[in-house]
Write a protein that holds these residues in place. Structure first.
Motif, PDB file in Angstrom:
ATOM      1  N   ALA A 222       1.085  -3.829   3.369  1.00 62.03           N
ATOM      2  CA  ALA A 222       2.230  -4.739   3.397  1.00 62.03           C
ATOM      3  C   ALA A 222       2.736  -4.812   4.839  1.00 62.03           C
ATOM      4  CB  ALA A 222       3.336  -4.218   2.492  1.00 62.03           C
TER       5      ALA A 222
ATOM      6  N   SER B 299       1.319   0.234   0.936  1.00 59.77           N
ATOM      7  CA  SER B 299       2.283  -0.098  -0.104  1.00 59.77           C
ATOM      8  C   SER B 299       1.670   0.278  -1.439  1.00 59.77           C
ATOM      9  CB  SER B 299       2.606  -1.597  -0.059  1.00 59.77           C
ATOM     10  OG  SER B 299       3.482  -1.934  -1.093  1.00 59.77           O
TER      11      SER B 299
ATOM     12  N   ARG C  79       2.180  -1.843  -4.677  1.00 72.19           N
ATOM     13  CA  ARG C  79       1.455  -3.110  -4.644  1.00 72.19           C
ATOM     14  C   ARG C  79      -0.042  -2.880  -4.860  1.00 72.19           C
ATOM     15  NH1 ARG C  79       0.820  -7.110   0.494  1.00 72.19           N
ATOM     16  NH2 ARG C  79      -0.505  -8.574  -0.565  1.00 72.19           N
TER      17      ARG C  79
END
Length: 135
Positions: free
Chosen positions: A75, A105, A108
């Protein structure tokens, strides 16, 4: 690590491996640790070489694919991996050295990102994931 004796195709292959390993080991990576800095150092060496001598279309296409995979498992970060003071001293910019402004991240990764270059989660192929309900 010095990359002086490593040719560009080998660096691109190393970058592909680094991205693939990152996707596979995402839960064990310290987002602020040396591991991420070592990975992006490979990409930075590639960028520096490309400024001196452009690569073939094939190499550029591969690099684009690996960069996209890296973006998928990371990210954007508000700070440079090496710190904003060093970024300023080196003249690095968020646009040109974008890879220094990326971070792991984990949330994610687990939900959205492919596990490795060219590999997809079962739900992306229309198959239910273990422990989840089919859509």
């Amino acid at each position: 690590m010095s990359f002086a004796r490593v040719n560009l195709p080998a660096l691109v292959a190393l970058w592909a491996r680094q991205v693939d390993d990152l996707a596979r080991e995402i839960d064990r990576i310290d987002p602020d640790g040396a591991d991420m800095r070592e990975r992006v150092a490979v990409r930075h060496e590639i960028a520096q070489r490309l400024r001196i001598r452009p690569a073939s279309a094939e190499t550029r296409d591969l690099l684009h694919e690996f960069d996209d995979a890296f973006r998928a498992v990371t990210a954007e970060s508000l700070t440079c991996a090496y710190g904003d003071d060093r970024a300023a001293a080196e003249g690095w910019t968020r646009q040109r050295e974008w890879y220094f402004w990326r971070r792991v991240s984990a949330r994610r990764i687990r939900q959205d990102a492919p596990r490795s270059v060219g590999e997809h989660h079962p739900h992306e192929l229309g198959e239910p994931c273990i422990g989840s309900q089919a859509p």
